[in-house]
Design an enzyme around this catalytic site. Structure first.
Site: not given
Ligand code: NOJ
Length: 830
Positions: A519, A732, A354, A364, A713, A659-660
C-alpha cells in the site's frame, strides 16, 4: 512471560493470567449477527454491517481499555460486594479473584472464582438465529447460603456508526426504549425496522429480592433501559449505581442513550449450581419473545437443552471444517496452528474482510479487492460456498478495462430495491462516478490475485463450469435494471491479463499505479517488479486452466514468456531482484540504493511466480535470509527509509521499523516459505516458518504483547524501540497465506484439476509426517516417510497398496470417488 496456553483437546486458547497487556480478541457469529470481544468481554455486536447496523456501542481506542462490553455483574446481596465474571470492568484484584478467559472457535467463556462463588459466562451466536446468547452458570462453593443479584448489561448503539458519533441532535431524540414482558426493546424510531431486544430466562423462579430493601431502593425494579440511569452520574461500568445499590430503577424513555440491563435474583445453597441466559438480538420484542421461548426449552432436567444443542451445533460446524485437513508433524507449533487457529483465522478473514476488529472499527466496510481475492483462495476446501460467493462479488467488481474496483460494496453491483422508507441511515448508492475509479486510483495488483483464486477454487472443487458462467462488468452495470455487458469468467480473466500486459513502463515492467500489494509504495507511472511477477503467476494459472479446458492458450503462453524475459533482463541486478523503478527511472530495492536496498516482495515473487531461474532464485533468497531475517520473522525491506521521498511513496513517511517501512510484515513471510520449498530448501523454509509462528511467542508476551494464537499484520522490526511487538492481530492476509504456504508448499498437498499432488519440502530432520485430507468428498490418509533425511523428492507412492506414478512434481493421486477413504504412503528420496 506467559499468560495462557493452548488447550489442544478443547481447541481453546486459555488465558489463565487475565491481566494481559492489551486486548486479546476473538470473534463470535459466523453468519449475519457477529461480534468481536476481548478477554474481558469488552467489544461490540453488529448485524451484517459494523458500519450501518451496529448493535452495541464500542468506544474505540479509548481509556479505560476497549469498553463497553457485554457484562455480567454478580452482587452478594448480603454484603453488597460485587464483581464481573469477565474480570473487567469491575476488575477485582487478581489476588482475590481467579479469572480465566477461554477463547474458543466462535465462542468465548469467561470464568471467575470469587468470594466462594464460581461463575461462567459463555458468549456465542447460534448458527441459525440472529441472537447472542450469554449462557451464565453460577455455583456456590462456600459453606453458607448465598443471595445474589445477577445483572446482564450492554450499551446499545445507534445503527449507523457515523450517526452514533455525530449529529446526536437527531438520533438521541428519535430512538426510545421500553420494558414489557421481561423484554427490553430499543426502537430506533428513525429507521423502518430498527429494533433490538435484550431479555433473560432463568432455570428456576427467582427468589424475591428482599435483601435489597435495606438499601431503600425499589426492590422490584429489575430492569433499566437507560444507560445513564444504570451507570449513574460520575461513574462508569466499573461501579454502576444500580449494581452498587443492588437494584435497577426501572428506567426507560423515548429519547436518550439506551442499554439493556436486567437483574435476576439467585439464591444458592452450599454446593448448589444454577444457570440463566441473557439474549441480545436483532429484531423487536416479538422476536425476543420467540427466541426466549426457543432457548428456554428444557429437556428433562436440563432447563436449557436448546442452548446446549445450539452450542454443540456450532462446535460441529467448526469440527467439520477443520476435519477437511489435519496434520501430524514433528513441529507442535505447526500442528497447533494448522489444525485449529490458522484455518480459523483464515475463515474469519473471509467472513469479515478487514472491516470489524478493534482496529478496523467499522467505519470502512466493503471488500478490499486484493485482500478479498487472496483470502478467498485459502479456504475453498473448508468453505467452498463462501469462497465462490467472494469470487463472484469480485468478478462483478471488475471493470471492462480489466482492473478491479479497489474498495467496493458488493451491493453496488446488485440490482437495487427501492426502500419503502428512507431514513437518514439508509446509505445512498453512490453515483457511478464514485463507484468506478480510473486508472490512476487503481492498485496494479488487485485483479491479478483473482485469477489464481479462481483457478485454485476450480482445482479444489472440480467445478470447471465456473469458468463459463457469465457476469457483467462493473462499469457497464446498471443497478436499476440489474444488467450490464456480461462475459464469461474466462473472459474476465483474459481482460485482467491484458490490462497488465498493456500497463507497462519503459522497462516493460508493469506500472505500479496507485500502489501494488504494498500500500505504501506509490509509484504511479513507475514500475513494480512485484506486479510483473504476479502477472506471470496469474498467467501460469490461467494457461493451466486453458489447457485443461482444451482451449488455445498460445497468446498467454507467449505473454508469460515475454514477462519472464523482461523480468530477468530488467530486474536481476546481479545480487537479487530489484523492487521497481520510480517514475523518473530510479531503481528501488537494488544494491545501489542507500535505503530500501532489498525488498522481500520482488525476491520471493521472482521464485514463487516461476519466473526466476533456479540459480538466480537461490541467490536472491540467500540475500533475503542474509539481510531480512530476524528471530521474529523476515523484514519487508532493508535498510528502513529515513527521509520522505514522495516518488517512492508513503513507505518513506512511516517511522523506521514499523508497518511497511522495514517491519516484520507478516503477509509476505509465507511467500518466502513457499519460495524456499520451490528451491528445495526445507530447513530454510522451516526456519522462516518458526520465526513468524505466533505459537512460538507464547512465552514472550513481555515483548510480543498481543495474542499468541493469531498472526498479526506486523511485528516491529529491529529499527524500532519495540522490536518484537506484534500489531493488528486477526485481520491480516498472513492468516490465509500462512495456511496456504504451509499446507500446499511445505507439506506439499495440492489439489490439481484431476489429481491430488503430493510434493513436500520439509526439514531433513523430519522422519515422517501425516495428513488427513478431504478432497471432493473422498478421504485421503497420507503418510509421508523420509528414510533418507532429505528435504524434497518423491520416489515412491502407494495408493491403497498400489503403485502410483511419481515425477519431478511429486506424486499425483488420481481423484477418487466421493464417499471413499484411502491410504496413501509416500516415500521421499532424491
Ligand atoms: C494491509 C492491506 O489491507 C493490504 O491490502 C496490503 O497489501 C498490506 N497492508 C500491505 O501494504
Amino acid at each position: 512471560m506467559k499468560y495462557g496456553f493452548f488447550d489442544q483437546n478443547s481447541r481453546e486458547y486459555v488465558i489463565d493470567r487475565i491481566d494481559v497487556p492489551v486486548s486479546w480478541t476473538n470473534y463470535i457469529g459466523v453468519k449475519d449477527l457477529c461480534g468481536v470481544f476481548n478477554h474481558t468481554a469488552g467489544g461490540y455486536l453488529f448485524y451484517k454491517s459494523p458500519e450501518f447496523h451496529r448493535i452495541t456501542r464500542f468506544r474505540q481506542n479509548g481509556v479505560p481499555m476497549d469498553r463497553p462490553g457485554h457484562y455480567v455483574y454478580v452482587r452478594d446481596d448480603d454484603s453488597g460486594d460485587y464483581w464481573t465474571l469477565s474480570w473487567q470492568p469491575v476488575g477485582k484484584s487478581p489476588d482475590l479473584a481467579k479469572n480465566i478467559c477461554r477463547h474458543g472457535l466462535s465462542y468465548i467463556k469467561y470464568q471467575c472464582k470469587y468470594s466462594g462463588i464460581w461463575g461462567e459466562q459463555t458468549l456465542f451466536i447460534p448458527l441459525e438465529d440472529p441472537v447472542e446468547i450469554w449462557d451464565v452458570k453460577l455455583r456456590n462453593d462456600s459453606d453458607r447460603k448465598r443471595r445474589l443479584s445477577v445483572f446482564g448489561y450492554a450499551e446499545f448503539s445507534f445503527h449507523h456508526i457515523q450517526i452514533d458519533n455525530q449529529n446526536l441532535q437527531m438520533s438521541l431524540y428519535s430512538s426510545g426504549s421500553s420494558h414489557q414482558d421481561g423484554i427490553i426493546e430499543v426502537d430506533l424510531f428513525y429507521e423502518a425496522e430498527g429494533f433490538q431486544y435484550f431479555t433473560a430466562a432463568q432455570q428456576s423462579t427467582p427468589a424475591q429480592p428482599a435483601a435489597n430493601e435495606q438499601h431503600g431502593v425499589n426492590a422490584n425494579a429489575y430492569f433499566d433501559c437507560l444507560r445513564d440511569a444504570f451507570i449513574g452520574p460520575y461513574r462508569s461500568e466499573t461501579n454502576p449505581i444500580a449494581v452498587e445499590m443492588g437494584a435497577c430503577s426501572g428506567s426507560s424513555e423515548l429519547g436518550g442513550n439506551h442499554c439493556g440491563a436486567l437483574r435476576r435474583v439467585v439464591e444458592l445453597e452450599p454446593g448448589e449450581e444454577t444457570r440463566l441466559i441473557f439474549l441480545l438480538g436483532e429484531g423487536n420484542r416479538e422476536a425476543g419473545k420467540t427466541m426466549r421461548a426457543k432457548y428456554s426449552t428444557s429437556n428433562g432436567t436440563n432447563a436449557f437443552s436448546a442452548v446446549d444443542a445450539a452450542f454443540t451445533a456450532l462446535g460441529d460446524f467448526w469440527k467439520e471444517k477443520l476435519a477437511k485437513l489435519s496434520v501430524s508433524t514433528p513441529d507442535e507449533g505447526m500442528n497447533t496452528m494448522l489444525n485449529t487457529w490458522n484455518l480459523y483465522q483464515a475463515e474469519i478473514n473471509v467472513m469479515f474482510s478487514r472491516f470489524a476488529s478493534f482496529i478496523e472499527v467499522g467505519g470502512r466496510t466493503g471488500l478490499g479487492y486484493r485482500d478479498t481475492a487472496q483470502d478467498a483462495m485459502m479456504i475453498p476446501h473448508s468453505n467452498p460456498e463462501k469462497s465462490r460467493e467472494r469470487l463472484v462479488q469480485l468478478i462483478k467488481g471488475l471493470t471492462s478495462d480489466g482492473y478491479g474496483i479497489h474498495l467496493f460494496s458488493p451491493e453496488w453491483f446488485e440490482k437495487q430495491s427501492t426502500p419503502a422508507f428512507k431514513s437518514p441511515t439508509v446509505v445512498p448508492l453512490p453515483p457511478k462516478s464514485q463507484r468506478i475509479h480510473g486508472i490512476a486510483d487503481t492498485c496494479a495488483d488487485d485483479a491479478l490475485w483473482l485469477i489464481p483464486s479462481i483457478v485454485e477454487y476450480i482445482r479444489e472443487t472440480g467445478d470447471l463450469g465456473f469458468a463459463d458462467e457469465k457476469y457483467p462488468y462493473a462499469d457497464t452495470f446498471d443497478p436499476d435494471t440489474g444488467e450490464g455487458t456480461s462475459e464469461t469468467v474466462y473472459d474476465h480473466m483474459k481482460r485482467i491479463l491484458d490490462f497488465s500486459a498493456r500497463e507497462t513502463g519503459p522497462h516493460e515492467i508493469c506500472k505500479g499505479l496507485r500502489a501494488d500489494w504494498n500500500d505504501c509504495l506509490n509509484l504511479g507511472g513507475g514500475e513494480s517488479a512485484m506486479v510483473s511477477f504476479l502477472h506471470h503467476w496469474a498467467l501460469t494459472h490461467f494457461c493451466a486452466l486453458a489447457r485443461r479446458l482444451g482451449r488455445d492458450a498460445a497468446r498467454y503462453e507467449e505473454m508469460a514468456a515475454k514477462v519472464r524475459q523482461s523480468c530477468e533482463r530488467e530486474l536481476w541486478n546481479g545480487s537479487w531482484y530489484t523492487r521497481g523503478f520510480t517514475a523518473s527511472g530510479r531503481a528501488i530495492g537494488s544494491p545501489d540504493c542507500k535505503e530500501g536496498r532489498i525488498f522481500m516482495e520482488s525476491n520471493t515473487w521472482a521464485v514463487l511466480s516461476g519466473a526466476a531461474s533456479p540459480e538466480h532464485g537461490k541467490t536472491a533468497m540467500d540475500a533475503v535470509d542474509q539481510y531480512l531475517y530476524t528471530p521474529y520473522g523476515l523484514k519487508l525491506c532493508d535498510p528502513a527509509y529515513s527521509e520522505p521521498d514522495d516518488e517512492i511513496g508513503f513507505v518513506t513517511r512511516v517511522y523506521k521499523g514499523i508497518k511497511e517501512n522495514a517491519a516484520i510484515f507478516s503477509h509476505p513471510n509465507p511467500w518466502a516459505w513457499a519460495a524456499e520449498t520451490i528451491l528445495g530448501r526445507g530447513d530454510r523454509a522451516m526456519k522462516f516458518y518458526d520465526a513468524l509462528n505466533p505459537y512460538n511467542q507464547n512465552d514472550k508476551i513481555e515483548v510480543r504483547k498481543i495474542e499468541p494464537y493469531m498472526y498479526c499484520q506486523f511485528v516491529a522490526g529491529p529499527d524500532h524501540s519495540a522490536f518484537g511487538r506484534g500489531h493488528h492481530p486477526f485481520m491480516t492476509g498472513s492468516a490465509g497465506w500462512s495456511y496456504f504456504a504451509a499446507t500446499r508448499y511445505m507439506l506439499g498437498i495440492r489439489p490439481d484439476f484431476d489429481s491430488l499432488v503430493i510434493d513436500p519440502c520439509i526439514p531433513p530432520s523430519w522422519p515422517s509426517f501425516s495428513v488427513r485430507r478431504v478432497w471432493r468428498n473422498a478421504i485421503y490418509n497420507i503418510t509421508v516417510e523420509n528414510p533418507h533425511g532429505i528435504s524434497k523428492g518423491v520416489k515412491e507412492c502407494r495408493l491403497n497398496g498400489q503403485a502410483v506414478t511419481c515425477g519431478s512434481a511429486g506424486a499425483e493421486i488420481p481423484a477418487q470417488n466421493a464417499g471413499s477413504e484411502h491410504h496413501v504412503v509416500v516415500v521421499m528420496c532424491d
